[in-house]
Each structure stands twice: as structure tokens, then as C-alpha cells.
Design a protein around this motif. Structure first.
Motif, mmCIF file in Angstrom:
data_model
loop_
_atom_site.group_PDB
_atom_site.id
_atom_site.type_symbol
_atom_site.label_atom_id
_atom_site.label_comp_id
_atom_site.label_asym_id
_atom_site.label_seq_id
_atom_site.Cartn_x
_atom_site.Cartn_y
_atom_site.Cartn_z
ATOM 1 N N SER A 83 -42.042 -29.158 31.037
ATOM 2 C CA SER A 83 -41.332 -29.504 29.906
ATOM 3 C C SER A 83 -41.393 -30.748 29.220
ATOM 4 C CB SER A 83 -39.850 -29.372 30.464
ATOM 5 O OG SER A 83 -39.844 -30.794 31.243
ATOM 6 N N MET A 84 -42.441 -31.601 29.849
ATOM 7 C CA MET A 84 -43.092 -32.720 29.322
ATOM 8 C C MET A 84 -44.007 -32.377 28.079
ATOM 9 S SD MET A 84 -43.607 -35.505 32.300
ATOM 10 C CE MET A 84 -42.722 -34.914 33.812
ATOM 11 N N ARG B 134 -36.742 -41.755 27.478
ATOM 12 C CA ARG B 134 -37.384 -40.536 27.286
ATOM 13 C C ARG B 134 -38.444 -40.503 26.376
ATOM 14 N NH1 ARG B 134 -35.222 -35.417 28.940
ATOM 15 N NH2 ARG B 134 -36.424 -34.403 27.699
ATOM 16 N N LEU C 222 -42.309 -40.013 27.551
ATOM 17 C CA LEU C 222 -43.124 -38.853 26.767
ATOM 18 C C LEU C 222 -44.621 -39.497 26.329
ATOM 19 C CD1 LEU C 222 -40.696 -36.630 24.964
ATOM 20 C CD2 LEU C 222 -42.207 -36.197 27.008
ATOM 21 N N SER D 283 -44.207 -29.681 21.038
ATOM 22 C CA SER D 283 -43.204 -29.241 19.848
ATOM 23 C C SER D 283 -42.824 -30.251 18.736
ATOM 24 C CB SER D 283 -42.007 -28.321 20.440
ATOM 25 O OG SER D 283 -41.565 -29.181 21.455
ATOM 26 N N ALA D 284 -42.681 -31.380 19.505
ATOM 27 C CA ALA D 284 -42.448 -32.459 18.414
ATOM 28 C C ALA D 284 -43.249 -32.760 17.267
ATOM 29 C CB ALA D 284 -42.168 -33.915 19.206
ATOM 30 N N PHE E 91 -36.934 -35.375 33.356
ATOM 31 C CA PHE E 91 -37.434 -34.079 32.692
ATOM 32 C C PHE E 91 -37.183 -33.131 33.738
ATOM 33 C CE2 PHE E 91 -39.621 -37.693 30.759
ATOM 34 C CZ PHE E 91 -39.435 -37.371 29.313
ATOM 35 N N ASP F 154 -44.179 -29.570 26.749
ATOM 36 C CA ASP F 154 -43.623 -28.777 25.750
ATOM 37 C C ASP F 154 -42.824 -29.808 25.061
ATOM 38 O OD1 ASP F 154 -42.156 -26.836 24.455
ATOM 39 O OD2 ASP F 154 -41.191 -26.022 26.346
ATOM 40 N N GLU F 155 -42.105 -30.666 25.290
ATOM 41 C CA GLU F 155 -41.445 -31.385 24.302
ATOM 42 C C GLU F 155 -42.556 -32.136 23.614
ATOM 43 O OE1 GLU F 155 -37.741 -34.504 25.188
ATOM 44 O OE2 GLU F 155 -38.317 -33.152 26.664
ATOM 45 N N ILE F 156 -43.701 -32.746 24.209
ATOM 46 C CA ILE F 156 -44.821 -33.387 23.341
ATOM 47 C C ILE F 156 -45.158 -32.609 22.265
ATOM 48 C CG2 ILE F 156 -47.079 -34.366 23.472
ATOM 49 C CD1 ILE F 156 -46.350 -35.166 26.429
#
Lengths: 205, 205, 205, 205
Positions: D63-64, D19, D23, D70-71, D58, D66-68
DNA sequence: TATGAATGAGTTTTCATTCAT
DNA sequence: TATGAATGAAAACTCATTCAT
């Protein structure tokens, strides 16, 4: 051959086959309704899918006709070249070319119709310049043959070869508009009738 | 005749003339580019006006072709009927019909091209059902003539009249695709060449 | 001047004005939402018309940004060139260029934002190669000015002019993202603040 | 620890790693081409797979990012909070925050670029409301610091802190657009140049 | 895990047609 | 009579997403 290689080979083959199926369907629809007025949706429906799905297989509507026509022309010229290379006399060459043409109609009726009906429109785009090239080559082929036949005494003197060429060009191909494979007459039989008519005339003698 | 009446007469005449001019222009454009892909704007531009202005003269693009084609067909059948009513033998009738056809091409080339190229598309609409009627009448005319000619010994026995009919139908009209009025060959000369070819064949005898 | 000529002049002017209005609207929308994600429909709605209607005025969505950006760049370079041609010292040139930039933001905020945010995407297309040209010219202008200023003792030695150039390039233009004409601060006042900050630093002395 | 548990543990770890790899790839592509105009297919291709395959990993394209993002924001605020909690003076805090920012650019350049370029577009969706929250917190952090610095005599009086805040916000992050890790200048060196410029100005003294 | 084929909603664009002037 | 601006339906095409294998 490993299973993997067989797999990838078979999927590539499956893909090519699917493309061919879709192109055959597209050719049918383009031929019967006309390329310009046929919508991508209609082609897709005829193939049992939705409009957008065709774009998984093809870049554009244009690339479909392109593929249909160039495949057809390649095969057509291969057949003609075989005849021209076989050293026949002018009458026999004439007969063989007409017979070949009817065989093309028999096997590629939709492509022939598209070639016949849409060339004028398509060839305004540079992408389809090969259509003009093909027409020019076709013209030279027939004019040379007619000239040779007049010189060697096969064909009647006093005919305007320009007129005859146009006559042949159109006459043979428009048959694609009505010929149905598997109908009452075979392609060879129709070729025979046309040849009788053209070579000997329709008057009783 | 009052001034008022002469005015309105000349206005009506001027109007009819303008319509005829515009139709001639439209026919030219439809013929050279294809009806379906020709835009109203292109027609208007060729006539020196803007797209919307055409709608003062015509209801729709469709009504333009309609008028073009029905005028042409009316004239064509008048000519054919004159031939058919004149009591000629089958050979002479044949020659006269072919000659008449080439005269139509000479005088109404754009209309002939439209008739030839767009009939299939247009006749899907009820408005143009007369195109199918005309085709059917054309077919009957030729088949009867061919049958008569075979019976009275004018035409060769053993030919498939269905094939010959189609051959004639297509052959004559496609000439509209290349014939240019005022070119090297007159319509009558081309008709003569076609007739020689069809009646006597192209082989030297 | 005849009535006819005045008419055609006024309609041509009216047309140009309408185009300008529409472009201003389009620029606003492109700037606030982003060019790529803005639909033609959104632009049209903002202009009080339907999607298709825009195509009476413009060839394509692309041609709209094109016109917006090239008009802006033309004006921007005219302003910069005026400054560069006026023979000022390096500090005054610096101040004048920054002030000009803020005036551009004041008068062409949407265009500046589009230039700033969409150049990367647009300049992948050959049509927009002039964006890259402009950037390169911009880079040379600032680097030359910085080098000159360091040589003549105006600017601090030891700074990396490459870093400073990038800093200036981005810093000035991003202000378009938040500056509102008619707000608390005028463009000239903001330019003054920026210049103080950049020239003298923010530390108290 | 049973073999089974170790397997599932290592599988879970492998999965998390995959993942993360994907990402990273996605972030790279989104950053260089722009999120909106990047297709899922392009991301997949860059990762060496086909479009549909990404959906095993994903839920969606959204959502990709988003994850990038927020991390990235989590890590960024952890770093900022560390600085803010360490009780430094206003000048030192200023320097430390700028230095931290350049370290973020160094380590998360793609995420920073996406944050910088796509926030406006993304934050129209409720899912990304945290982007607005982050921006607001960022604003408060800088404004408080600037106010404190003006009060304690560190920063020049007479500057508009609203303007300076925006200046800093934009100035620092846009460096992500040109900075290349491993290039001529390290992140710390660039931070030093920026700080000199901002704190002391570029004029020679 | 990944593939490949398909979906379907949405986008840009075209164009016959309308209508106030 | 003709213009020019707009309409609105339909077209080609794109692409995130699904799903059987």
C-alpha cells in the motif's frame, strides 16, 4: 533517574536476560544432541517458539554456539588465571586446576560438552580459531606445570609429560558427558576422587 | 576346482577386498571429519570415485558406519573375552584389558573414534541399538572387575567404582583422538604409561 | 585419438552445452521477471527440472547471473574494442558503436536486460564490482568519442557531453526491453532509425 | 470552531503530514535500492522507527508503493492534460510534454524511478493494473502527437513512429536515474538539451 | 503512536539417494 | 562397475505482518 531512563535500562536488561535464557536452552540442546545434527527448529521448540523467531535474537545458528563457547572460555580462563596467579606449589596448583575444571563442568556442563565434542568440527572455520588458541594455551599451561612438578620432585620421573597432558586434557572434560549437577556426588567430591586416582593411583598401598 | 569356480571365487574375493578398502577409506573420513557432517561425496572422492558409485557397493551411508562399527565391536569383544576367559588375577586382568584397548586403537583407530564420537547420535536409531548393548556390557565388565579387585585387596578401598569406571571408559578411548600408529610411542608403551598413572598415580613415591 | 579420449572430450562438451542451455533459460527468466524476485525454483521449472537439481550445475543463484553477465560483457567489449581499433572517424565510430550495441541486444537480449535492470542491485556486492568497472569504461569511451567529435567539427558545439553520454547510455540499452528478435524490424534497421534520430533529429528539414 | 474540532482537525492534518513524510522516506529508499529488495525494516529505520511501527500508518508495504505511485501518476496526468488542453501546435506540444516530464523528475524523482524500475514487477498484480492503463494512455498520447506532427510537416517522414515513441518513453524517464535536483543543470536546462538533441540531432549543421 | 517479540510462509541451499547408460 | 544427471526432503535463514503492551 527518570522513568524513561529506568524503562530503557530495564528493557535492555530484559533483553539481555532473554538472550541468556535462549542461549542456555540452545546450549542444552546442542550438548545433548550434537551441534551439527541439531536443527534450529529443535532449539526453537525447546525454547517454546518457532524456528524463524530465534532470528530475532540471533544472527545465525553459528553465532549461538559462538556466544556460548566464547562466554564459557572467558570464564574458564579467568578461573585458571586466578589459580595460576596465586603462587601455589606444583601439587596444589595441580589440584586447584582440576577442582576448577570440575566446577566449570558443574556450572557450564552444556558449554563444556560442546567445547569437547564440537571443537574439531567448528575450528575448521576461521570464526572459531579462538578454539585452537585456547587449546594451545591449555596445552602449554599443563606441560609447564608437569615439567615444573617433575623438576621440583612432586611428580614421578619417567612419565611422558606429553602423554600425561593428553590424558588430563581429555579425562577431566569428558566427565561433563556423565556428570549431573545435583546428583549423588558433588563436583568437589568428584574432583577429589579424580585427584586421588591420578596422584596416588588406584592400587591399594 | 573348475576355471569357472576359481573365477567366481576370485571375483567374490576381489569384491570383498574392494568393500574392505572402501570401508577403510570411509572410516578414515568419518573419523576425521565426523560422521554426520561427512557427505557421501567426500567419502567417494577419498576413494577416487563419484558419489553415486558408492551405492553399487553399499546400501546407504548408514550401512557403511554400521559395517565399520559392528566389525570393530566384534573384534573388540573377541579380544576382551579372550582376556576374561584366561583366569588372570584382578590386577593382571586390568592390565590386560587396558593393553588390549590400546592395541584396538592401534589397529582400528578410525573405528574407535567413530565409536567414541558418534555413538550418542547413532544410537538414537534402532539399527544401532547394539551400541548401547555393547556399552552396557562394557560397564558390567569393568564394574565387576573393580569390585572384585577391591574385595581381593588389589584396589584401593574408598574409591567410587562408578566414578572409576567412567574414568576408565573415557580415558582409554579418547587416546584414539591423538594416537598415531608408527609415531614416537608404540601402543604397548602408551598402555604402560597409562597403567603406571592409573595404578600407581603420578606422584613420586 | 583413442575412444577414451573422444569420450571424455564429448562428455565435457556435452556438459558445457548443458550449462549453456541452462544459463540461457535462467537469463530469460531473470530478464523477464527480475533477478531478485525470480526464485531458483522458477528457473528450474523453466528448465524442466526441480529446484535442487540446478545445484548440480551451478554453485548458487548468484553464480548464474555472474556467469551470464560476465560472458556478455566479455563479448560486448570485444565488439566495442574491434570498432575502436579500426581507426574510423568520429561519426563512423559513433554509428558503428550504436550498431554494435543493437546487435548485442539482438543476440543477448536477456543478458542486456539483466545488465540494465539489475546492475544497481548486484553491484553492491564485491563479487560484481566488474559491473562498475565496465560502466566506468563505457563512460570514458563515449565521453572521449563525443569530445573528439566536437573538436573535429562532427558534433554540434554547445551540447553538454555529460548529458549526451547519459542519454546514449540509457537510450540504447533500454531498447532491449521491447526489442524482439525476428520481429518487424531488424536490429540494423532499428539502429538506423536511432542514428537518424540522434544524429539528425526528428524535425523535418 | 470548538477547541475540540480544532484539535481533531490539527490532529488529522498532523497525521496526514506524518504519512506524507513517511511516504517520502519510503519512496527514497524504494527508489535507491529497489522495491522488491527493500525490507520494511529498512524503510522504518530510514524514518527513525522500528519495523512494526510502520503498520500503524500503512496497511502493508504494497500500500506504500501504491500510494506513492498513484499520487505521482495523478499529478503527472494533470500536468500532461493541461498541456494537451492548451491547443498548442505539434512541435510546441512536444516541447511542453518533454519539459513537463523533466519537471516531474525534478519534483518526484523517487516516484519516477519506482515507476520506471518496478512497473513490470508490480503490474503483475491486479492492484496495480492502473500502471498498465497509464502506460497505454502514455503510448496513445505520443503516437497521436507523432502522427499529427508527421501529417502537418513538423516531423521527418520516414521515421517509424513506434520506434520513436519507445525511444521517447524510455529516454525521458531514465534521466531520473542520474538527475539530482539542485545539481549543475536545472530541469529546464536538461529538457532544453534533450529537445535540441531529439529535434535537431547532434550533428553540426 | 511506537515498541519488541513472535509468527509462518517462502527462499536458497544441501545432500543422501536413484537410475539410465 | 562406475558415471552423471536428477530427485526430493529437509535445513538455515528472511521478512512482511501481527499484536499485546
Amino acid at each position: 533517574m527518570s522513568a524513561r531512563r529506568r524503562d530503557s535500562a530495564s528493557t535492555a536488561a530484559a533483553r539481555a536476560e532473554r538472550r541468556a535464557e535462549l542461549l542456555a536452552t540452545a546450549a542444552e540442546v546442542f550438548a545433548s544432541r550434537g551441534y551439527a545434527v541439531t536443527t534450529v527448529r529443535e532449539v526453537a521448540e525447546a525454547a517454546g517458539m518457532l524456528g524463524g523467531s530465534l532470528y530475532y535474537h540471533f544472527d545465525s545458528k553459528e553465532s549461538m554456539v559462538d556466544e556460548i563457547l566464547s562466554a564459557f572460555l572467558t570464564e574458564m580462563w579467568a578461573a585458571y588465571d586466578r589459580v595460576l596467579a596465586s603462587g601455589l606449589g606444583s601439587r596444589e596448583t595441580f589440584q586447584a586446576l582440576v577442582a576448577e575444571s570440575f566446577r566449570m563442568i558443574d556450572r557450564h556442563r552444556p558449554a563444556v560438552m560442546i567445547y569437547q565434542n564440537e571443537s574439531r568440527y567448528l575450528s575448521t572455520s576461521p570464526r572459531f580459531s579462538y578454539l585452537l588458541d585456547s587449546q594451545e594455551r591449555f596445552r602449554q599451561m599443563w606441560l609447564e606445570l608437569l615439567d615444573r612438578g617433575v623438576l621440583d620432585g612432586t611428580f614421578r620421573v619417567g612419565l611422558d609429560t606429553g602423554v600425561i597432558y593428553r590424558f588430563l586434557r581429555d579425562t577431566v572434560w569428558v566427565a561433563a558427558g556423565w556428570y549431573r549437577s545435583g546428583g549423588r556426588l558433588t563436583a568437589d567430591e568428584i574432583a577429589r576422587q579424580y585427584l586421588t586416582m591420578i596422584l596416588d593411583g588406584i592400587l591399594s598401598t
